[in-house]
Design a protein around this motif. Structure first.
Motif, PDB file in Angstrom:
ATOM      1  N   HIS A 129     -13.148 -38.579  52.628  1.00 56.36           N
ATOM      2  CA  HIS A 129     -12.759 -38.252  54.001  1.00 56.36           C
ATOM      3  C   HIS A 129     -11.230 -38.090  54.053  1.00 56.36           C
ATOM      4  O   HIS A 129     -10.505 -39.087  54.065  1.00 56.36           O
ATOM      5  CB  HIS A 129     -13.209 -39.344  54.968  1.00 56.36           C
ATOM      6  CG  HIS A 129     -14.695 -39.542  54.990  1.00 56.36           C
ATOM      7  ND1 HIS A 129     -15.536 -38.835  55.809  1.00 56.36           N
ATOM      8  CD2 HIS A 129     -15.492 -40.373  54.259  1.00 56.36           C
ATOM      9  CE1 HIS A 129     -16.786 -39.216  55.600  1.00 56.36           C
ATOM     10  NE2 HIS A 129     -16.780 -40.146  54.659  1.00 56.36           N
ATOM     11  N   VAL A 130     -10.797 -36.863  54.098  1.00 56.02           N
ATOM     12  CA  VAL A 130      -9.369 -36.530  53.999  1.00 56.02           C
ATOM     13  C   VAL A 130      -8.799 -36.279  55.394  1.00 56.02           C
ATOM     14  O   VAL A 130      -9.363 -35.515  56.186  1.00 56.02           O
ATOM     15  CB  VAL A 130      -9.166 -35.269  53.129  1.00 56.02           C
ATOM     16  CG1 VAL A 130      -7.681 -34.960  52.983  1.00 56.02           C
ATOM     17  CG2 VAL A 130      -9.824 -35.457  51.767  1.00 56.02           C
ATOM     18  N   GLY A 172       1.597 -35.492  69.646  1.00 57.77           N
ATOM     19  CA  GLY A 172       2.133 -36.840  69.536  1.00 57.77           C
ATOM     20  C   GLY A 172       3.265 -37.080  70.508  1.00 57.77           C
ATOM     21  O   GLY A 172       3.538 -36.227  71.352  1.00 57.77           O
ATOM     22  N   PRO A 173       3.929 -38.205  70.434  1.00 55.27           N
ATOM     23  CA  PRO A 173       3.768 -39.225  69.387  1.00 55.27           C
ATOM     24  C   PRO A 173       2.530 -40.098  69.588  1.00 55.27           C
ATOM     25  O   PRO A 173       2.021 -40.226  70.699  1.00 55.27           O
ATOM     26  CB  PRO A 173       5.050 -40.044  69.513  1.00 55.27           C
ATOM     27  CG  PRO A 173       5.442 -39.909  70.959  1.00 55.27           C
ATOM     28  CD  PRO A 173       5.043 -38.521  71.352  1.00 55.27           C
ATOM     29  N   PHE A 174       2.080 -40.688  68.458  1.00 53.92           N
ATOM     30  CA  PHE A 174       0.907 -41.540  68.471  1.00 53.92           C
ATOM     31  C   PHE A 174       1.318 -42.964  68.102  1.00 53.92           C
ATOM     32  O   PHE A 174       2.226 -43.177  67.306  1.00 53.92           O
ATOM     33  CB  PHE A 174      -0.134 -41.034  67.467  1.00 53.92           C
ATOM     34  CG  PHE A 174      -0.528 -39.600  67.683  1.00 53.92           C
ATOM     35  CD1 PHE A 174      -1.420 -39.255  68.676  1.00 53.92           C
ATOM     36  CD2 PHE A 174       0.022 -38.588  66.894  1.00 53.92           C
ATOM     37  CE1 PHE A 174      -1.774 -37.933  68.890  1.00 53.92           C
ATOM     38  CE2 PHE A 174      -0.332 -37.268  67.094  1.00 53.92           C
ATOM     39  CZ  PHE A 174      -1.233 -36.933  68.097  1.00 53.92           C
ATOM     40  N   THR A 175       0.616 -43.929  68.668  1.00 52.02           N
ATOM     41  CA  THR A 175       0.883 -45.325  68.344  1.00 52.02           C
ATOM     42  C   THR A 175       0.112 -45.710  67.083  1.00 52.02           C
ATOM     43  O   THR A 175      -0.811 -45.003  66.651  1.00 52.02           O
ATOM     44  CB  THR A 175       0.473 -46.252  69.492  1.00 52.02           C
ATOM     45  OG1 THR A 175      -0.964 -46.204  69.630  1.00 52.02           O
ATOM     46  CG2 THR A 175       1.112 -45.811  70.807  1.00 52.02           C
ATOM     47  N   VAL A 176       0.467 -46.855  66.523  1.00 50.72           N
ATOM     48  CA  VAL A 176      -0.269 -47.356  65.364  1.00 50.72           C
ATOM     49  C   VAL A 176      -1.724 -47.609  65.739  1.00 50.72           C
ATOM     50  O   VAL A 176      -2.642 -47.302  64.971  1.00 50.72           O
ATOM     51  CB  VAL A 176       0.392 -48.637  64.822  1.00 50.72           C
ATOM     52  CG1 VAL A 176      -0.462 -49.253  63.712  1.00 50.72           C
ATOM     53  CG2 VAL A 176       1.794 -48.345  64.307  1.00 50.72           C
ATOM     54  N   ASP A 177      -1.964 -48.137  66.941  1.00 53.80           N
ATOM     55  CA  ASP A 177      -3.340 -48.381  67.379  1.00 53.80           C
ATOM     56  C   ASP A 177      -4.112 -47.069  67.493  1.00 53.80           C
ATOM     57  O   ASP A 177      -5.304 -47.009  67.151  1.00 53.80           O
ATOM     58  CB  ASP A 177      -3.349 -49.109  68.724  1.00 53.80           C
ATOM     59  CG  ASP A 177      -2.974 -50.579  68.597  1.00 53.80           C
ATOM     60  OD1 ASP A 177      -3.050 -51.105  67.469  1.00 53.80           O
ATOM     61  OD2 ASP A 177      -2.614 -51.195  69.616  1.00 53.80           O
ATOM     62  N   ASP A 178      -3.444 -46.005  67.978  1.00 56.59           N
ATOM     63  CA  ASP A 178      -4.087 -44.685  68.035  1.00 56.59           C
ATOM     64  C   ASP A 178      -4.529 -44.247  66.644  1.00 56.59           C
ATOM     65  O   ASP A 178      -5.658 -43.771  66.449  1.00 56.59           O
ATOM     66  CB  ASP A 178      -3.110 -43.631  68.578  1.00 56.59           C
ATOM     67  CG  ASP A 178      -2.751 -43.826  70.035  1.00 56.59           C
ATOM     68  OD1 ASP A 178      -3.550 -44.440  70.766  1.00 56.59           O
ATOM     69  OD2 ASP A 178      -1.661 -43.360  70.437  1.00 56.59           O
ATOM     70  N   GLU A 179      -3.626 -44.390  65.691  1.00 60.06           N
ATOM     71  CA  GLU A 179      -3.904 -43.929  64.338  1.00 60.06           C
ATOM     72  C   GLU A 179      -4.985 -44.784  63.665  1.00 60.06           C
ATOM     73  O   GLU A 179      -5.854 -44.248  62.955  1.00 60.06           O
ATOM     74  CB  GLU A 179      -2.619 -43.943  63.500  1.00 60.06           C
ATOM     75  CG  GLU A 179      -1.475 -43.100  64.057  1.00 60.06           C
ATOM     76  CD  GLU A 179      -1.757 -41.601  63.982  1.00 60.06           C
ATOM     77  OE1 GLU A 179      -2.878 -41.167  64.325  1.00 60.06           O
ATOM     78  OE2 GLU A 179      -0.844 -40.860  63.594  1.00 60.06           O
ATOM     79  N   GLU A 185     -12.579 -44.212  62.996  1.00 58.39           N
ATOM     80  CA  GLU A 185     -13.655 -43.388  63.553  1.00 58.39           C
ATOM     81  C   GLU A 185     -14.147 -42.350  62.549  1.00 58.39           C
ATOM     82  O   GLU A 185     -15.347 -42.067  62.467  1.00 58.39           O
ATOM     83  CB  GLU A 185     -13.162 -42.686  64.817  1.00 58.39           C
ATOM     84  CG  GLU A 185     -14.182 -41.745  65.442  1.00 58.39           C
ATOM     85  CD  GLU A 185     -13.634 -40.961  66.623  1.00 58.39           C
ATOM     86  OE1 GLU A 185     -14.349 -40.077  67.122  1.00 58.39           O
ATOM     87  OE2 GLU A 185     -12.479 -41.226  67.034  1.00 58.39           O
ATOM     88  N   HIS A 186     -13.211 -41.795  61.775  1.00 57.15           N
ATOM     89  CA  HIS A 186     -13.564 -40.733  60.834  1.00 57.15           C
ATOM     90  C   HIS A 186     -13.660 -41.229  59.389  1.00 57.15           C
ATOM     91  O   HIS A 186     -13.750 -40.410  58.468  1.00 57.15           O
ATOM     92  CB  HIS A 186     -12.542 -39.594  60.935  1.00 57.15           C
ATOM     93  CG  HIS A 186     -12.580 -38.881  62.256  1.00 57.15           C
ATOM     94  ND1 HIS A 186     -13.421 -37.828  62.508  1.00 57.15           N
ATOM     95  CD2 HIS A 186     -11.891 -39.110  63.412  1.00 57.15           C
ATOM     96  CE1 HIS A 186     -13.239 -37.403  63.761  1.00 57.15           C
ATOM     97  NE2 HIS A 186     -12.331 -38.157  64.323  1.00 57.15           N
ATOM     98  N   ALA A 187     -13.642 -42.550  59.205  1.00 55.94           N
ATOM     99  CA  ALA A 187     -13.797 -43.153  57.871  1.00 55.94           C
ATOM    100  C   ALA A 187     -12.812 -42.569  56.867  1.00 55.94           C
ATOM    101  O   ALA A 187     -13.154 -42.338  55.697  1.00 55.94           O
ATOM    102  CB  ALA A 187     -15.235 -42.984  57.375  1.00 55.94           C
ATOM    103  N   VAL A 188     -11.574 -42.333  57.306  1.00 53.08           N
ATOM    104  CA  VAL A 188     -10.554 -41.724  56.450  1.00 53.08           C
ATOM    105  C   VAL A 188     -10.277 -42.611  55.241  1.00 53.08           C
ATOM    106  O   VAL A 188     -10.105 -43.834  55.374  1.00 53.08           O
ATOM    107  CB  VAL A 188      -9.256 -41.490  57.258  1.00 53.08           C
ATOM    108  CG1 VAL A 188      -8.104 -41.100  56.342  1.00 53.08           C
ATOM    109  CG2 VAL A 188      -9.486 -40.434  58.337  1.00 53.08           C
ATOM    110  N   ASP A 189     -10.261 -42.007  54.043  1.00 52.30           N
ATOM    111  CA  ASP A 189      -9.915 -42.785  52.851  1.00 52.30           C
ATOM    112  C   ASP A 189      -8.704 -42.226  52.109  1.00 52.30           C
ATOM    113  O   ASP A 189      -8.308 -42.774  51.077  1.00 52.30           O
ATOM    114  CB  ASP A 189     -11.103 -42.930  51.905  1.00 52.30           C
ATOM    115  CG  ASP A 189     -11.674 -41.604  51.412  1.00 52.30           C
ATOM    116  OD1 ASP A 189     -11.185 -40.543  51.861  1.00 52.30           O
ATOM    117  OD2 ASP A 189     -12.614 -41.637  50.589  1.00 52.30           O
ATOM    118  N   VAL A 190      -8.078 -41.156  52.634  1.00 53.34           N
ATOM    119  CA  VAL A 190      -6.804 -40.678  52.111  1.00 53.34           C
ATOM    120  C   VAL A 190      -6.116 -39.843  53.191  1.00 53.34           C
ATOM    121  O   VAL A 190      -6.780 -39.118  53.942  1.00 53.34           O
ATOM    122  CB  VAL A 190      -6.988 -39.851  50.812  1.00 53.34           C
ATOM    123  CG1 VAL A 190      -7.750 -38.561  51.084  1.00 53.34           C
ATOM    124  CG2 VAL A 190      -5.647 -39.557  50.148  1.00 53.34           C
TER     125      VAL A 190
END
Length: 242
Positions: A129-130, A172-179, A185-190
């Motif tokens: 999940h990129v 943006g800008p986005f907060t750390v909680d947003d990120e 949610e998207h199971a990002v692994d990189v």
């Protein structure tokens, strides 16, 4: 020669410099590339659209002499930065590069440095999940990815895109909680990013660090030789005041 400053902008630093100069009564013309449909406009006169390469910019400078040319474009606006240096040299226009410093790795970071978007595409092979945060320009370099790909941009990206792409349109800008929420949610692994150095987009790096996710970071292109470089708006103001 007029007292006008031509400011090649599109960055937060360019807007801050335009604000500071106009507050001092300096005549500023900000030039934006026009790649964003609804850009945040700086104060003062604004020009949208390219000049037609280095020769086109040189012709413009001959027709509209300015006190100085400040290139405050994005750290990856390699062509525009090269054109600015060439046009300034051809016309004898004083030129300055305003470029914010790059990001620095923190304890707990797992960064994999690469030299291009194409190399970044190779570096994410094997991940499921990129999360691409490189902006909508240049996404064609990732078109052959077969895994799940998350793309976030201000405006809709144009094809070609990876076949299993989810697009999130947000500014943006986005907060750390947003990120953190988005990556979970998207199971990002990189995560893939460019070394833009902006504090406005740094939260994704903090989130990746907290989640233990590696980040593929594209190095900045080299700067033209012979052009003075400053890293802050204050330093740019001091240079213009000399």
């Amino acid at each position: 020669m007029t007292e006008k400053v031509l400011l090649l902008g599109g960055t937060a630093e360019a807007r801050r410099l335009a604000e500071a100069l106009t507050a001092e009564g300096v005549d500023v013309l900000s030039s934006l590339a026009g790649r964003t449909a609804d850009p945040v406009l700086p104060p003062g006169e604004v020009r949208i659209g390219g000049f037609g390469g280095a020769e086109g910019l040189a012709d413009w400078l001959r027709a509209h002499p300015v006190r100085a040319l400040v290139d405050a474009t994005h750290p990856f606006a390699e062509a525009m930065t090269a054109h600015a240096a060439e046009a300034a040299a051809a016309t004898g226009t004083p030129v300055l590069r305003l470029q914010r410093p790059g990001w620095r790795e923190q304890p707990g970071d797992d960064w994999r440095w690469v030299d291009s978007l194409e190399a970044a595409a190779s570096a994410v092979q094997g991940f499921a999940h990129v999360f691409l945060t490189t902006g909508r320009m240049g996404l064609g370099a990732f078109a052959e990815l077969t895994q799940e790909v998350l793309v976030r941009s201000v405006d809709p990206p144009e094809p070609p895109l990876p076949p299993r792409t989810t697009v999130v349109l947000e500014r943006g800008p986005f907060t750390v909680d947003d990120e953190l929420a988005l990556m979970r949610e998207h199971a990002v692994d990189v995560v893939v990013t460019k070394d833009s150095g902006s504090h406005l987009t740094e939260a994704k790096l903090t989130a990746a660090r907290e989640l233990g996710i590696p980040v593929v970071v594209v190095r900045r292109p080299p700067l033209p030789a012979g052009v003075p470089v400053v890293e802050t708006v204050e330093a740019a103001l001091a240079w213009l005041g000399d």
